[in-house]
Design a protein around this motif. Structure first.
Motif, PDB file in Angstrom:
ATOM      1  N   THR A 243       0.831  -1.207   0.000  1.00  0.00           N
ATOM      2  CA  THR A 243       0.000   0.000   0.000  1.00  0.00           C
ATOM      3  C   THR A 243       0.862   1.253   0.000  1.00  0.00           C
ATOM      4  OG1 THR A 243      -1.758  -1.162   1.186  1.00  0.00           O
ATOM      5  CG2 THR A 243      -1.796   1.248   1.233  1.00  0.00           C
ATOM      6  N   ASP A 244       1.930   1.235   0.793  1.00  0.00           N
ATOM      7  CA  ASP A 244       2.835   2.381   0.836  1.00  0.00           C
ATOM      8  C   ASP A 244       3.510   2.597  -0.515  1.00  0.00           C
ATOM      9  OD1 ASP A 244       4.369   4.466   1.803  1.00  0.00           O
ATOM     10  OD2 ASP A 244       5.931   3.156   2.562  1.00  0.00           O
ATOM     11  N   LEU A 245       3.999   1.526  -1.139  1.00  0.00           N
ATOM     12  CA  LEU A 245       4.661   1.662  -2.443  1.00  0.00           C
ATOM     13  C   LEU A 245       3.693   2.132  -3.525  1.00  0.00           C
ATOM     14  CD1 LEU A 245       6.939  -1.530  -2.457  1.00  0.00           C
ATOM     15  CD2 LEU A 245       7.610   0.841  -2.033  1.00  0.00           C
ATOM     16  N   LEU A 246       2.467   1.599  -3.493  1.00  0.00           N
ATOM     17  CA  LEU A 246       1.470   2.013  -4.478  1.00  0.00           C
ATOM     18  C   LEU A 246       1.218   3.505  -4.429  1.00  0.00           C
ATOM     19  CD1 LEU A 246      -0.984   1.615  -6.436  1.00  0.00           C
ATOM     20  CD2 LEU A 246      -2.337   1.136  -4.386  1.00  0.00           C
ATOM     21  N   VAL A 254       1.730  11.813 -10.256  1.00  0.00           N
ATOM     22  CA  VAL A 254       0.685  12.813 -10.467  1.00  0.00           C
ATOM     23  C   VAL A 254       1.152  14.198 -10.013  1.00  0.00           C
ATOM     24  CG1 VAL A 254      -1.673  13.494  -9.903  1.00  0.00           C
ATOM     25  CG2 VAL A 254      -1.130  11.084 -10.291  1.00  0.00           C
ATOM     26  N   PHE A 255       1.598  14.323  -8.761  1.00  0.00           N
ATOM     27  CA  PHE A 255       1.929  15.632  -8.201  1.00  0.00           C
ATOM     28  C   PHE A 255       3.434  15.840  -8.018  1.00  0.00           C
ATOM     29  CE2 PHE A 255      -2.419  14.905  -6.538  1.00  0.00           C
ATOM     30  CZ  PHE A 255      -3.031  15.982  -7.139  1.00  0.00           C
ATOM     31  N   GLY A 256       4.188  14.784  -7.784  1.00  0.00           N
ATOM     32  CA  GLY A 256       5.603  14.935  -7.517  1.00  0.00           C
ATOM     33  C   GLY A 256       5.857  15.365  -6.083  1.00  0.00           C
ATOM     34  N   GLY A 257       7.147  15.469  -5.748  1.00  0.00           N
ATOM     35  CA  GLY A 257       7.518  15.912  -4.418  1.00  0.00           C
ATOM     36  C   GLY A 257       7.610  14.809  -3.396  1.00  0.00           C
ATOM     37  N   ILE A 258       7.296  13.574  -3.770  1.00  0.00           N
ATOM     38  CA  ILE A 258       7.387  12.471  -2.822  1.00  0.00           C
ATOM     39  C   ILE A 258       8.816  11.934  -2.786  1.00  0.00           C
ATOM     40  CG2 ILE A 258       6.435  10.250  -2.158  1.00  0.00           C
ATOM     41  CD1 ILE A 258       4.432  12.546  -2.106  1.00  0.00           C
ATOM     42  N   MET A 259       9.405  11.740  -3.952  1.00  0.00           N
ATOM     43  CA  MET A 259      10.787  11.248  -4.055  1.00  0.00           C
ATOM     44  C   MET A 259      11.727  12.307  -4.619  1.00  0.00           C
ATOM     45  SD  MET A 259       9.966   7.472  -5.596  1.00  0.00           S
ATOM     46  CE  MET A 259       8.749   6.405  -4.812  1.00  0.00           C
TER      47      MET A 259
END
Length: 278
Positions: A243-246, A254-259
Motif C-alpha cells: 500500500t505504501d509503495l502504491l 501525479v503531483f511529484g515531491g514524494i521522491m
C-alpha cells in the motif's frame, strides 16, 4: 486537450498581430524595477490564458466520462462472460482439498482500479483527503502559470537590458527576478507538502479499509488467506508495504515531491496548457 489548443491556433491565425507584439525595448529603456515587471505583465495575453483554461476544464471532464464509460462497459462484459463460464463449470468456490487449484482473480483495467481506489480513499468531498488533493491540484495550476510566464516576464526584459546596456535597470530588476523565482519555489514546496499530506491521508484510509476487511468477523480473511486460500501470500505485509509503495509512486507521478522535489505530471500539464495560450 486538443479542442482548446485548436481554438487558440485558429484565434492566432485570424489575428496575425498576436504573433508580432511590440517589443519591450522602449519600455525597459524608460522604466525601472517594478515598472518593467508591470509592463511585462500587461503584455501577457490574459484573455487567451483564461479561455484556454476554461476550455480545457470544460472538455476534459467530458473526455474522461467517455473514457470511463467505455472502460466500464468493457469490464461489465468481462464480468458477465466470467459469470456464464462459472455457471457452465459448476460451483463458484472450489474446495481447498480439490486436486486442481482455484484460478487466480482477474486483473481489471488500471482505470477501474483507480476509480475504486478513489472511492475507498475519498468517501466524501468534505473529508481530509479531498482537501489536500484539491489544494495540491490548485497549487500545481498556479505553479504551471508562473513557470510558463518566465520567458515573458523575466527573460525578455532581461535580454533587452543586456542588449541595450542598461546596468541601472538590470540592478533594479535583479531583486524582482529573485522574488519571482522564490515565489515559484515556495509554490512548488507548498504543492509538495499538500501532495505528501494527501498521500498520508490516502494511505491511512486505505490501510484502515484493508484492516477492516482482513479482520472482519463475517469473512475471517485472516484465517482463510493463511490456511485455505494460498493465492495471496503474506497478506499482512501486502497491506502495509505494498500500500505504501502504491501510493508513493502514484502521487510521485501525479503531483511529484514524494521522491524528487521537481516532478509531477500535473504541473507539466498545466505548464503545457498555459504555454500554448501564451
Amino acid at each position: 486537450f486538443l479542442l482548446p489548443l485548436v481554438c487558440v491556433v485558429f484565434c492566432v491565425a485570424e489575428e496575425p498581430r498576436l504573433l508580432f507584439e511590440a517589443s519591450a525595448t522602449e519600455a525597459v529603456s524608460e522604466l525601472h524595477g517594478w515598472g518593467v515587471l508591470v509592463n511585462s505583465l500587461e503584455k501577457v495575453p490574459w484573455k487567451r490564458l483564461v479561455f484556454t483554461m476554461v476550455g480545457t476544464l470544460l472538455v476534459l471532464p467530458v473526455v474522461m466520462m467517455v473514457v470511463v464509460s467505455i472502460v466500464l462497459c468493457r469490464e461489465a462484459n468481462k464480468i458477465r462472460s466470467s459469470f456464464k463460464q462459472t455457471k457452465q463449470q459448476g460451483a463458484l468456490v472450489i474446495s481447498p482439498y480439490a486436486p486442481l487449484p482455484e484460478p487466480s482473480p482477474q486483473v481489471t483495467s488500471f482505470l477501474v482500479q483507480l476509480i475504486r481506489l478513489m472511492r475507498i480513499c475519498v468517501p466524501t468531498i468534505f473529508c481530509e483527503q479531498a482537501f489536500w488533493l484539491f489544494a495540491a491540484f490548485l497549487l500545481s495550476g498556479f505553479y504551471g502559470l508562473l513557470s510558463c510566464l518566465v520567458p515573458s516576464v523575466l527573460v525578455r526584459p532581461l535580454w533587452t537590458m543586456v542588449k541595450v546596456n542598461l546596468p541601472a535597470a538590470f540592478q533594479d530588476f535583479v531583486a524582482i527576478m529573485l522574488g519571482y523565482n522564490a515565489a515559484i519555489a515556495i509554490l512548488k514546496a507548498a504543492m509538495n507538502f499538500c501532495g505528501m499530506r494527501a498521500m498520508i491521508s490516502f494511505r491511512r484510509a486505505l490501510v484502515e479499509h484493508h484492516h477492516a476487511a482482513y479482520m472482519s468477523r463475517e469473512g475471517r480473511l485472516y484465517y482463510t488467506l493463511g490456511n485455505l486460500d494460498h493465492r495471496v501470500d503474506t497478506p499482512d505485509a501486502r497491506i502495509t508495504n505494498d500500500t505504501d509503495l502504491l501510493l508513493q509512486f502514484l502521487f510521485e507521478f501525479v503531483f511529484g515531491g514524494i521522491m524528487k522535489p521537481e516532478s509531477g505530471a500535473c504541473c507539466q500539464i498545466f505548464f503545457l496548457i498555459f504555454t500554448v495560450a501564451v
